[in-house]
Design an enzyme around this catalytic site. Structure first.
Site, PDB file in Angstrom:
ATOM      1  N   GLN A  78      14.551  26.718 -53.918  1.00 26.13           N
ATOM      2  CA  GLN A  78      15.278  27.948 -54.257  1.00 26.13           C
ATOM      3  C   GLN A  78      16.771  27.736 -54.000  1.00 26.13           C
ATOM      4  O   GLN A  78      17.309  28.185 -52.996  1.00 26.13           O
ATOM      5  CB  GLN A  78      14.740  29.097 -53.391  1.00 26.13           C
ATOM      6  CG  GLN A  78      15.320  30.445 -53.703  1.00 26.13           C
ATOM      7  CD  GLN A  78      14.624  31.115 -54.851  1.00 26.13           C
ATOM      8  OE1 GLN A  78      13.422  30.979 -55.012  1.00 26.13           O
ATOM      9  NE2 GLN A  78      15.366  31.826 -55.653  1.00 26.13           N
ATOM     10  N   PHE A  79      17.463  27.077 -54.929  1.00 30.87           N
ATOM     11  CA  PHE A  79      18.887  26.797 -54.734  1.00 30.87           C
ATOM     12  C   PHE A  79      19.715  28.068 -54.679  1.00 30.87           C
ATOM     13  O   PHE A  79      20.794  28.088 -54.081  1.00 30.87           O
ATOM     14  CB  PHE A  79      19.425  25.850 -55.809  1.00 30.87           C
ATOM     15  CG  PHE A  79      19.710  26.498 -57.130  1.00 30.87           C
ATOM     16  CD1 PHE A  79      20.989  26.954 -57.432  1.00 30.87           C
ATOM     17  CD2 PHE A  79      18.704  26.660 -58.081  1.00 30.87           C
ATOM     18  CE1 PHE A  79      21.257  27.550 -58.647  1.00 30.87           C
ATOM     19  CE2 PHE A  79      18.966  27.248 -59.288  1.00 30.87           C
ATOM     20  CZ  PHE A  79      20.249  27.700 -59.578  1.00 30.87           C
ATOM     21  N   THR A  80      19.208  29.162 -55.237  1.00 31.13           N
ATOM     22  CA  THR A  80      19.978  30.404 -55.258  1.00 31.13           C
ATOM     23  C   THR A  80      20.120  31.034 -53.873  1.00 31.13           C
ATOM     24  O   THR A  80      20.895  31.972 -53.704  1.00 31.13           O
ATOM     25  CB  THR A  80      19.360  31.434 -56.231  1.00 31.13           C
ATOM     26  OG1 THR A  80      18.020  31.719 -55.819  1.00 31.13           O
ATOM     27  CG2 THR A  80      19.371  30.909 -57.655  1.00 31.13           C
TER      28      THR A  80
END
Length: 147
Positions: A78-80
């Site tokens: 989950q890079f966000t």
């Protein structure tokens, strides 16, 4: 390293309509990787997740870990989680690790989690557009940053 951890009664991740991973009771772990994250952050986060006492004991108190409860873990990249929306209306993601670095750390994290515990560890598909379905139990949701 940053995680959003949710205690779930069930969770699953799908890519292109196909189930990649699914668990019953346990933890859904959304994992974000920052530049500079490495073995120290991986080891710290693995210990934290396996020992985090957010499952109820027989008295109804959060006093048991996922290990104590015999649950499973579903780890989704989950890079966000490192998105910055403090200015403007479009978040920036410069605080996230570059794709290849994040992929390598994510894979090492999953391997370390599997090596540290006999619990079932499922994953999504790194870098793919994923659909995550869950039933949050409690609800219990925590944000955990490595030191």
């Amino acid at each position: 390293m940053r995680t959003v951890v949710q205690r779930v009664s069930e969770a699953a991740v799908h890519v292109d309509g196909r189930e990649e991973g699914a668990i019953g009771p346990g933890l859904l772990v959304l994992l974000g990787v920052a530049p500079g994250d490495g073995d120290d952050e991986i080891a710290w986060m693995v210990r934290k997740l396996l020992r985090l006492r957010i499952f109820e004991d027989y008295s109804g108190r959060m006093n048991r870990s996922v290990s104590d409860a015999g649950g499973s873990l579903l780890v989704v990249s989950q890079f966000t989680l490192y998105g910055d929306a403090s200015r403007g209306n479009r978040p920036g993601f410069s605080a996230s690790a570059p794709y290849e670095t994040a992929r390598r750390i994510y894979c090492r994290f999953v391997d370390a989690l599997r090596a540290a515990s006999p619990l079932r560890v499922e994953t999504g598909s790194f870098g793919a557009a994923m659909e995550v379905r869950l039933c949050n139990d409690g609800p219990v949701t925590l944000i955990i940053d490595s030191p």
